[in-house]
Design an enzyme around this catalytic site. Structure first.
Site, PDB file in Angstrom:
ATOM      1  N   ASP A 135     -51.442  42.481 -19.655  1.00 31.58           N
ATOM      2  CA  ASP A 135     -52.265  41.413 -20.172  1.00 31.58           C
ATOM      3  C   ASP A 135     -52.562  40.400 -21.058  1.00 31.58           C
ATOM      4  O   ASP A 135     -51.176  40.516 -21.843  1.00 31.58           O
ATOM      5  CB  ASP A 135     -53.473  42.656 -20.091  1.00 31.58           C
ATOM      6  CG  ASP A 135     -52.449  44.003 -21.472  1.00 31.58           C
ATOM      7  OD1 ASP A 135     -51.613  43.521 -21.612  1.00 31.58           O
ATOM      8  OD2 ASP A 135     -53.487  44.933 -21.302  1.00 31.58           O
ATOM      9  N   ASN A 141     -58.807  56.135 -24.950  1.00 32.81           N
ATOM     10  CA  ASN A 141     -59.421  56.329 -23.866  1.00 32.81           C
ATOM     11  C   ASN A 141     -59.261  56.295 -22.486  1.00 32.81           C
ATOM     12  O   ASN A 141     -59.503  56.446 -21.691  1.00 32.81           O
ATOM     13  CB  ASN A 141     -61.195  54.930 -24.188  1.00 32.81           C
ATOM     14  CG  ASN A 141     -59.986  53.673 -24.006  1.00 32.81           C
ATOM     15  OD1 ASN A 141     -59.071  53.486 -23.227  1.00 32.81           O
ATOM     16  ND2 ASN A 141     -60.834  52.875 -24.180  1.00 32.81           N
ATOM     17  N   HIS A 198     -56.955  54.027 -21.299  1.00 33.48           N
ATOM     18  CA  HIS A 198     -57.098  52.953 -20.849  1.00 33.48           C
ATOM     19  C   HIS A 198     -55.423  52.715 -20.091  1.00 33.48           C
ATOM     20  O   HIS A 198     -54.557  53.377 -20.641  1.00 33.48           O
ATOM     21  CB  HIS A 198     -57.590  51.844 -21.312  1.00 33.48           C
ATOM     22  CG  HIS A 198     -56.807  51.356 -21.966  1.00 33.48           C
ATOM     23  ND1 HIS A 198     -57.789  51.267 -24.336  1.00 33.48           N
ATOM     24  CD2 HIS A 198     -55.889  50.995 -22.682  1.00 33.48           C
ATOM     25  CE1 HIS A 198     -57.116  50.463 -24.148  1.00 33.48           C
ATOM     26  NE2 HIS A 198     -55.886  50.704 -23.889  1.00 33.48           N
ATOM     27  N   GLU A 249     -60.614  49.571 -18.784  1.00 34.63           N
ATOM     28  CA  GLU A 249     -61.624  50.693 -19.696  1.00 34.63           C
ATOM     29  C   GLU A 249     -61.860  51.790 -18.497  1.00 34.63           C
ATOM     30  O   GLU A 249     -61.877  50.973 -17.725  1.00 34.63           O
ATOM     31  CB  GLU A 249     -62.175  49.460 -20.411  1.00 34.63           C
ATOM     32  CG  GLU A 249     -61.295  48.803 -21.950  1.00 34.63           C
ATOM     33  CD  GLU A 249     -61.507  49.396 -22.966  1.00 34.63           C
ATOM     34  OE1 GLU A 249     -60.425  50.251 -22.902  1.00 34.63           O
ATOM     35  OE2 GLU A 249     -61.343  48.856 -23.934  1.00 34.63           O
TER      36      GLU A 249
HETATM   37  C1  GLP Z   1     -53.524  48.053 -25.665  1.00 34.82           C
HETATM   38  C2  GLP Z   1     -52.770  47.588 -24.106  1.00 34.82           C
HETATM   39  C3  GLP Z   1     -52.347  48.623 -23.562  1.00 34.82           C
HETATM   40  C4  GLP Z   1     -51.347  49.645 -23.785  1.00 34.82           C
HETATM   41  C5  GLP Z   1     -52.595  50.557 -25.031  1.00 34.82           C
HETATM   42  C6  GLP Z   1     -51.777  51.301 -25.848  1.00 34.82           C
HETATM   43  O1  GLP Z   1     -54.702  47.912 -26.501  1.00 34.82           O
HETATM   44  N1  GLP Z   1     -53.649  46.920 -23.579  1.00 34.82           N
HETATM   45  O2  GLP Z   1     -51.379  48.058 -22.044  1.00 34.82           O
HETATM   46  O3  GLP Z   1     -50.999  49.862 -23.133  1.00 34.82           O
HETATM   47  O4  GLP Z   1     -53.011  49.309 -25.272  1.00 34.82           O
HETATM   48  O5  GLP Z   1     -51.817  50.501 -26.859  1.00 34.82           O
HETATM   49  P1  GLP Z   1     -50.492  51.522 -28.358  1.00 34.82           P
HETATM   50  O6  GLP Z   1     -48.893  51.306 -27.385  1.00 34.82           O
HETATM   51  O7  GLP Z   1     -50.332  50.466 -29.003  1.00 34.82           O
HETATM   52  O8  GLP Z   1     -50.795  52.708 -28.277  1.00 34.82           O
END
Ligand code: GLP
Length: 252
Positions: free
Chosen positions: A67, A136, A138, A143
């Site tokens: 992304d 959440n 995702h 989402e």
């Molecule tokens: C982000 C990314 C995801 C990531 C997730 C967890 O927003 N888009 O690809 O895996 O949320 O992030 P973190 O590792 O900072 O908890």
């Protein structure tokens, strides 16, 4: 779903990193799907260290990130392109033309998303897709409510995701509310998937992903429909599972 519950955070990171390194060793020209977020920073640090020790090479590999934010340029320090350069690409031997992210700066984000999906189809399939887990549920920026067949597309981030990711931005700094993300359908077309979740903030999402219903309410539960998924959790992320900590289980 192959579930690996490790006693400590560093054990979980090491197990996930070893899984990635094994993929590269067994198939040097692997196509890797990569993720961002705080969870992946130590994973990339480990991979960089292994590369500097001569244990792994990315010279023949290709990567596709999950992304990218919409509305900031690739060279903005807050872009995921900059994150990847900082944490991985600037320190390894991957060819500059072999790593890809969606183009979040294109004013026609639907076109940019479709072009990215087409590129993955043309060069793919992805051999191993690395995933983090949103609190959440995702995956990428898919989402809750995302269709399991969804393709790469522009999405609006939920208020909770914006709030959780606000820690990466200065108070007065522009924080994007939209992103281009690989779809769940795109992710499910990878040959294999590795998901890493660490910390108590991921415990409820991990429980929903593993033990809850396969439902759009938890995007990560879509992984039950894939036949080669490896989940890596530390004890805190696994704390709400009915399984005992420190074990490896295979779930149908
Ligand atoms: C982000 C990314 C995801 C990531 C997730 C967890 O927003 N888009 O690809 O895996 O949320 O992030 P973190 O590792 O900072 O908890």
């Amino acid at each position: 779903m192959h579930l690996n519950i490790l006693p400590t955070t560093s054990d979980a990171i090491a197990a996930c990193t070893a899984h990635l390194a094994q993929q590269l060793t067994s198939k040097p020209n692997s196509i890797l799907g990569l993720a961002t977020g705080g969870t992946m920073e130590p994973v990339y640090a480990d991979l960089v260290a292994q590369h500097k020790q001569g244990k792994i090479s990315f010279a023949a590999s290709t990567t596709f990130n999950l992304d990218e934010y919409i509305g900031i340029s690739a060279n903005d320090p807050q872009s995921y392109a900059s994150y990847m350069a900082h944490h991985l690409f600037d320190h390894i031997d991957i060819l500059p033309e072999a790593h890809f992210l969606p183009d979040g700066a294109n004013t026609d984000s639907a076109f940019a998303a479709q072009r990215y999906e087409t590129l993955i189809e043309a060069k793919g399939p992805i051999d191993l897709q690395l995933l983090g887990l949103g609190p959440n549920g995702h995956i990428g920026f898919n989402e809750p409510g995302s269709d399991f067949a969804s393709a790469t597309r522009p999405v609006d981030l939920t208020a909770s995701t914006i709030a959780v990711n606000a820690r990466f931005f200065e108070p007065a700094e522009f924080q994007p509310h939209r992103a281009i993300t690989m779809g769940i359908g795109t992710i499910l077309r990878a040959r294999s998937v590795a998901l890493l979740a660490i910390g108590a903030a991921k415990a409820e999402a991990a429980r929903a992903m593993i033990e809850g219903p396969t439902s759009q309410a938890c995007p990560a539960s879509a992984l039950h429909t894939h036949e080669d998924v490896h989940i890596f959790l530390d004890a805190d992320a696994a704390s709400l599972l009915t399984a005992k900590p420190t074990e490896t289980r295979n779930l149908a």
